[in-house]
Design a protein around this motif. Structure first.
Motif, mmCIF file in Angstrom:
data_model
loop_
_atom_site.group_PDB
_atom_site.id
_atom_site.type_symbol
_atom_site.label_atom_id
_atom_site.label_comp_id
_atom_site.label_asym_id
_atom_site.label_seq_id
_atom_site.Cartn_x
_atom_site.Cartn_y
_atom_site.Cartn_z
ATOM 1 N N GLU A 166 0.814 -1.347 0.067
ATOM 2 C CA GLU A 166 0.009 0.021 -0.107
ATOM 3 C C GLU A 166 0.928 1.223 -0.087
ATOM 4 N N SER A 167 1.831 1.110 0.850
ATOM 5 C CA SER A 167 2.763 2.480 0.547
ATOM 6 C C SER A 167 3.375 2.711 -0.750
ATOM 7 N N ARG A 168 3.863 1.668 -1.280
ATOM 8 C CA ARG A 168 4.376 1.966 -2.644
ATOM 9 C C ARG A 168 3.394 2.080 -3.610
ATOM 10 N N THR A 169 2.285 1.794 -3.272
ATOM 11 C CA THR A 169 1.071 2.010 -4.342
ATOM 12 C C THR A 169 0.545 3.564 -4.150
ATOM 13 N N ILE A 170 0.527 3.905 -2.768
ATOM 14 C CA ILE A 170 0.333 5.590 -2.702
ATOM 15 C C ILE A 170 1.109 6.389 -3.126
ATOM 16 N N GLU A 171 2.436 5.729 -2.929
ATOM 17 C CA GLU A 171 3.519 6.875 -3.624
ATOM 18 C C GLU A 171 3.487 6.750 -5.020
ATOM 19 N N SER A 172 3.562 5.811 -5.577
ATOM 20 C CA SER A 172 3.500 5.640 -7.058
ATOM 21 C C SER A 172 1.945 6.302 -7.443
ATOM 22 N N SER A 173 0.986 6.396 -6.902
ATOM 23 C CA SER A 173 -0.160 6.954 -7.225
ATOM 24 C C SER A 173 -0.016 8.726 -7.275
ATOM 25 N N ALA A 174 0.799 9.024 -6.242
ATOM 26 C CA ALA A 174 1.067 10.553 -5.984
ATOM 27 C C ALA A 174 1.809 10.937 -7.098
ATOM 28 N N ARG A 175 2.901 10.156 -7.515
ATOM 29 C CA ARG A 175 3.956 10.494 -8.697
ATOM 30 C C ARG A 175 2.977 10.559 -9.868
ATOM 31 N N GLU A 176 2.332 9.769 -10.226
ATOM 32 C CA GLU A 176 1.481 9.671 -11.465
ATOM 33 C C GLU A 176 0.569 11.024 -11.482
ATOM 34 N N SER A 177 0.186 11.410 -10.144
ATOM 35 C CA SER A 177 -0.943 12.322 -10.141
ATOM 36 C C SER A 177 -0.128 13.728 -10.278
ATOM 37 N N VAL A 178 1.188 13.815 -10.066
ATOM 38 C CA VAL A 178 1.837 15.103 -10.024
ATOM 39 C C VAL A 178 2.502 15.051 -11.351
ATOM 40 N N GLN A 179 2.627 14.152 -11.850
ATOM 41 C CA GLN A 179 3.174 13.972 -13.615
ATOM 42 C C GLN A 179 1.711 14.414 -14.153
ATOM 43 N N VAL A 233 2.023 12.274 0.898
ATOM 44 C CA VAL A 233 1.707 10.797 0.952
ATOM 45 C C VAL A 233 2.213 10.071 2.126
ATOM 46 N N SER A 234 2.960 10.974 3.341
ATOM 47 C CA SER A 234 3.343 10.294 4.359
ATOM 48 C C SER A 234 1.738 9.904 5.177
ATOM 49 N N ARG A 235 0.935 11.153 5.077
ATOM 50 C CA ARG A 235 -0.322 11.290 5.633
ATOM 51 C C ARG A 235 -1.140 10.078 5.319
ATOM 52 N N ALA A 236 -1.251 9.791 3.793
ATOM 53 C CA ALA A 236 -1.944 8.986 3.152
ATOM 54 C C ALA A 236 -1.669 7.526 3.604
ATOM 55 N N VAL A 237 -0.365 7.348 3.698
ATOM 56 C CA VAL A 237 0.182 5.876 4.036
ATOM 57 C C VAL A 237 -0.165 5.754 5.750
ATOM 58 N N GLY A 238 -0.262 6.807 6.594
ATOM 59 C CA GLY A 238 -0.544 6.556 7.914
ATOM 60 C C GLY A 238 -2.059 6.253 8.409
ATOM 61 N N ARG A 239 -2.877 7.039 7.280
ATOM 62 C CA ARG A 239 -4.231 6.736 7.490
ATOM 63 C C ARG A 239 -4.289 5.034 6.980
ATOM 64 N N THR A 240 -3.802 4.626 5.815
ATOM 65 C CA THR A 240 -3.881 3.311 5.482
ATOM 66 C C THR A 240 -3.315 2.287 6.656
ATOM 67 N N LEU A 241 -2.277 2.759 7.315
ATOM 68 C CA LEU A 241 -1.669 1.973 8.284
ATOM 69 C C LEU A 241 -2.640 1.721 9.583
ATOM 70 N N LEU A 242 -3.555 3.095 9.585
ATOM 71 C CA LEU A 242 -4.597 2.998 10.900
ATOM 72 C C LEU A 242 -5.689 2.125 10.474
ATOM 73 N N VAL A 243 -6.097 2.112 9.112
ATOM 74 C CA VAL A 243 -7.053 0.977 8.641
ATOM 75 C C VAL A 243 -6.558 -0.479 8.890
ATOM 76 N N ILE A 244 -5.427 -0.692 8.584
ATOM 77 C CA ILE A 244 -4.998 -1.900 8.460
ATOM 78 C C ILE A 244 -4.720 -2.540 10.018
ATOM 79 N N LEU A 245 -4.280 -1.459 10.821
ATOM 80 C CA LEU A 245 -4.252 -1.717 12.485
ATOM 81 C C LEU A 245 -5.491 -2.114 12.785
#
Length: 430
Positions: A28-41, A118-130
Motif C-alpha cells: 500500500e505504501s508503494r501504491t500510494i507513492e506511485s499514485s502520487a507521482r502519477e498524479s503530479v506528473q 503521501v506520508s499522511r495517506a500512508v498513515g491513514r492506510t496503516l490505521l485502517v490496517i491496524l
C-alpha cells in the motif's frame, strides 16, 4: 488445556496478521507513492496542454486560467517563452515529489507536492490496517474461547464418566458432543459401561446364587453333625459320618458346578441317572429336620425312573423344594413321582396355605418372596432345572404343588400310584 488452545489460536492469528499485514503495508505504501507521482506528473502534462491550447488559440496565458488545473496543496511553475514564469500555489517544505513536462512551443511546467501528503495517506492506510488487525485478533479470541470451551467441556465430561466407571457406577450416559473423535471416545466408554454392568450383574448374580446353593448343603451337613454330637452310639456316628461325607462330596460338586457355569454357562453335564437314588438321598438328609419339627416326609408314585440331567443340580432343586415346604409350609410333605409322555415328573407338596394369589405368576422371579426371605431359592432352582433341559413349575397354589419335569430315559421298573414307603425301605417318620 483451554489456555493452550487459546494461546495457540492467537499465535496463529498473530503470525498471519504479521505476515500479511506487513506485506500489505509495504504494498500500500508503494501504491500510494506511485499514485502520487502519477498524479503530479498528470498535473504537469495537463498544465502544458492547457498552455498549448491557449497559445494556439491566441489567448493570454495567465495564473487565473491555470489555477484550476492543479490541487491547492501543490506548487507549479509554468514557463512560457516571452513571458515571466507563472507560479501556482505555495512552495512545499521538506522533501517533495516533482514532475516536469515540456510542450511543442517551448513552454514547460514543473509541479511539486510535499512528501508529507503521501506520508499522511500512508498513515491513514496503516490505521485502517491496524484497526482491521485488532478486530481480527478480537474475533480470534472469541472464537478461540468458544472452541476451547467446546473441546474442553466434553473432555471434562468424559473424564467424569471414566471416573464413574472406575468408582463402580457403570451406567452409560449416552452423551454426544458433535465432535467425531470425542463422540467415538463416548461410544467406547458407553460400550465399556454396558459390558461392565453386565459383568457386575453376572458376578453379583453368581455370588447370590452361590450363597444360596451352598446354604442348603451346609444346612444338611450341620444337621448331620448335630446328629453325631447328640448320640453316643458308635454305629450311628459311623452311619451319620458316612452320610456327612457324601454331603461334603455333593457340596464339592455344587462348588465345581458354580465355577464351571461362571466360566461357560453353556457347558452342560447332563447324564442319565436314577431319580430314585436322588430322592432317597434327599429324604435321608432332611429326615432329621422334619423329625425335629414333628412333621411327616413321605414318598409315593412311580418307582424306577431314569431321568436325564445333572444329579447334583436335580438334588439341589429337590432340596430347595423340600426346604421351602419345611420353612414355609405345614403338615405332611410328599414327594410324588410320575410319568407324563417322555418326561419324568417329581412333585413336592405340603398341606400348608400355599402360594398367595398375588404371587402365583411371579413366584419364580428373583427377589420375590411372600415370607420375608431372599426370594432366590425358587429362581435358582428353576435356573438349575432349565440348564439341562428340564423345567420347574407351580402346578397348584393351594395346597402348593411344585413339579420338576425331566427328560426320561428307559422304561420304569414298577408303577405304583399308591403312597409307598420311603425310598430307603423304611416307613415315613413323623
Amino acid at each position: 488445556m483451554r489456555r493452550r488452545l487459546i494461546n495457540s489460536t492467537l499465535a496463529v492469528v498473530l503470525v498471519v496478521i504479521a505476515v500479511f499485514g506487513i506485506s500489505l503495508v509495504i504494498v500500500e505504501s508503494r501504491t500510494i507513492e506511485s499514485s502520487a507521482r502519477e498524479s503530479v506528473q498528470s498535473d504537469a502534462v495537463q498544465l502544458v496542454g492547457v498552455v498549448e491550447n491557449r497559445i494556439a488559440a491566441g489567448e493570454k496565458v495567465s495564473p487565473a486560467a491555470l489555477a484550476r488545473q492543479i490541487d491547492s496543496d501543490r506548487y507549479a511553475v509554468v514557463r512560457v517563452p516571452g513571458q515571466a514564469p507563472i507560479t501556482l500555489g505555495s512552495p512545499p517544505k521538506g522533501e517533495v515529489i516533482q514532475a516536469h513536462d515540456t510542450g511543442a512551443h517551448g513552454e514547460s511546467a514543473a509541479v511539486e507536492e510535499s512528501r508529507s501528503v503521501v506520508s499522511r495517506a500512508v498513515g491513514r492506510t496503516l490505521l485502517v490496517i491496524l484497526a482491521v488487525a485488532l478486530l481480527a485478533v478480537a474475533a480470534a479470541v472469541v472464537l478461540a474461547v468458544q472452541q476451547a470451551r467446546r473441546l474442553v467441556a466434553p473432555l471434562v465430561d468424559l473424564a467424569e464418566t471414566a471416573e464413574r466407571l472406575g468408582s463402580g457406577d457403570p451406567r452409560p450416559r449416552h452423551r454426544r458432543y458433535g465432535v467425531p473423535e470425542l463422540d467415538r471416545v463416548a461410544d467406547v466408554l458407553d460400550s465399556s459401561a454396558e459390558r461392565i454392568a453386565k459383568m457386575l450383574t453376572a458376578e453379583r448374580r453368581l455370588a447370590a446364587d452361590a450363597s444360596h446353593q451352598l446354604r442348603t448343603p451346609l444346612t444338611a451337613l450341620s444337621m448331620r453333625l448335630e446328629e453325631i454330637i447328640a448320640t453316643d452310639d458308635h454305629r450311628t456316628v459311623k452311619d451319620e459320618a458316612t452320610i456327612a461325607l457324601g454331603q461334603v462330596e455333593r457340596l464339592t460338586d455344587v462348588v465345581q458346578r458354580l465355577l464351571t457355569n461362571s466360566r461357560d454357562p453353556r457347558s452342560g453335564s447332563a447324564v442319565a441317572f436314577d431319580l430314585d437314588e436322588v430322592i432317597k438321598q434327599q429324604m435321608q438328609e432332611w429326615r432329621p429336620a422334619y423329625r425335629g419339627e414333628g412333621r411327616l416326609l413321605s414318598r409315593s408314585g412311580t418307582r424306577g425312573l431314569r431321568a436325564v440331567g445333572t444329579p447334583g443340580a436335580v438334588a439341589q432343586v429337590l432340596a430347595t423344594l423340600i426346604e421351602n415346604a419345611l420353612m414355609h409350609g405345614s403338615g405332611a410333605v410328599s414327594i410324588h413321582t410320575r410319568v407324563t409322555g417322555n418326561q419324568a415328573v417329581a412333585e413336592v407338596t405340603d398341606e400348608g396355605q400355599g402360594v398367595p394369589p398375588d404371587l402365583g405368576s411371579r413366584v419364580f422371579e428373583r427377589t420375590v418372596s411372600g415370607r420375608n426371605s431372599t426370594g432366590l431359592g425358587l429362581a435358582v432352582a428353576r435356573d438349575l432345572a432349565e440348564a439341562d433341559g428340564g423345567r420347574l413349575e407351580l402346578l397348584q397354589q393351594r395346597p402348593p404343588v411344585f413339579a420338576l419335569f425331566l427328560a426320561r430315559e428307559g422304561a420304569e421298573r414298577t408303577q405304583d400310584g399308591r403312597r409307598g414307603p420311603d425310598d430307603d425301605g423304611t416307613p415315613s417318620v413323623r
